[in-house]
Design an enzyme around this catalytic site. Structure first.
Site, mmCIF file in Angstrom:
data_model
loop_
_atom_site.group_PDB
_atom_site.id
_atom_site.type_symbol
_atom_site.label_atom_id
_atom_site.label_comp_id
_atom_site.label_asym_id
_atom_site.label_seq_id
_atom_site.Cartn_x
_atom_site.Cartn_y
_atom_site.Cartn_z
ATOM 1 C CG ASP A 69 -0.343 -0.138 2.530
ATOM 2 O OD1 ASP A 69 0.904 -0.210 2.591
ATOM 3 O OD2 ASP A 69 -1.071 -0.168 3.532
ATOM 4 C CE1 TYR A 71 7.517 3.567 0.422
ATOM 5 C CE2 TYR A 71 7.218 5.280 -1.240
ATOM 6 C CZ TYR A 71 7.849 4.127 -0.810
ATOM 7 O OH TYR A 71 8.803 3.536 -1.599
ATOM 8 C CG PHE A 81 7.821 -0.080 -4.315
ATOM 9 C CD1 PHE A 81 8.031 -0.435 -2.991
ATOM 10 C CD2 PHE A 81 7.189 -1.000 -5.154
ATOM 11 C CE1 PHE A 81 7.628 -1.676 -2.505
ATOM 12 C CE2 PHE A 81 6.782 -2.244 -4.677
ATOM 13 C CZ PHE A 81 7.000 -2.582 -3.352
ATOM 14 C CG HIS A 196 7.317 -5.195 0.994
ATOM 15 N ND1 HIS A 196 8.088 -4.149 1.486
ATOM 16 C CD2 HIS A 196 6.250 -4.629 0.366
ATOM 17 C CE1 HIS A 196 7.491 -3.005 1.185
ATOM 18 N NE2 HIS A 196 6.387 -3.265 0.498
#
Length: 231
Positions: A69, A71, A81, A196
């Site tokens: 999801d 930041y 990202f 991740h």
């Protein structure tokens, strides 16, 4: 085409998403998040929620990077990202990603092509056909995963829509992304799984480092006779 989807997405996305998700459910997501925004801070800004679909048209998708999801501290810009709104430092996830790209392509560290003068802005990838998609498109300030249930149906529709295409390379980053792997049923696709990027920072077992995932994506594209990504 005159519809809610066509008012938000370009024609390719609007057409294919309408096959997999009802406009009524899409409208309800918008109403829910608009209500939440009145009482708390939600990231990214409203204008950036669907940025990934604006920069990467449906017909142009050749790679999907699926994350978790946005930041939750304010630097989300609508691309998974990407960190273009953070002018003070690089987010931990993106730092790990950029370091891994440096290991995969050490010869390109000083290359300024395709926007590398601004390494935190991943729109340069989106413009090359990389759909930078989070499994959740919004998040509340300081509350990771807070909107994941809102977006499950929509994200499933996006994955199914891209599954309708052929010869797509999927880079699934983390457990949340892997939840959608069962929807990728087209045998012509290539799937690359990694943890991740930020997981190793907390677990101490960072198998993302040294995974070579970005080189693997380009090798898969080369095998499909598609232009490689300049990371």
């Amino acid at each position: 085409m005159s519809s809610l989807f066509s008012s938000v997405f370009e024609e390719g996305w609007a057409t294919t998403l309408s096959k997999h998700f009802s406009e009524e459910k899409f409208k309800l997501i918008g109403i829910k998040i608009a209500t939440v925004r009145r009482n708390t801070t939600v990231y990214p800004d409203s204008k950036d929620v669907f940025k990934a679909f604006e920069l990467t048209k449906y017909q142009e998708v050749k790679v999907v990077i699926l994350g978790q999801d946005p930041y939750p501290e304010g630097s989300a810009d609508g691309l998974a990202f990407s960190n273009s709104k953070n002018t003070l430092h690089t987010s931990p996830s993106l730092k790990v990603i950029l370091d891994e790209i440096g290991r995969d392509y050490p010869e390109s560290l000083s290359d300024i092509n395709d926007g590398r003068l601004d390494p935190l802005d991943l729109s340069r990838w989106a413009k090359q056909g990389v759909l930078l998609l989070n499994t959740s498109l919004t998040v509340e300030k300081g509350k990771p995963g807070s909107h994941s249930l809102y977006w499950t149906g929509f994200t499933s529709a996006v994955v199914r829509s891209v599954n309708d295409k052929n010869d797509i390379v999927w880079l699934l980053m983390g457990a949340e992304a892997r939840r959608y792997q069962d929807l990728i049923t087209n045998p012509q696709h290539s799937i690359i799984n990694v943890i991740h990027p930020a997981a190793g920072l907390y677990s101490g077992h960072d198998t993302f480092v040294g995974s070579g995932c970005f080189r693997k994506v380009n090798e898969a594209l080369e095998a499909l006779n598609k232009k490689q990504i300049i990371w």
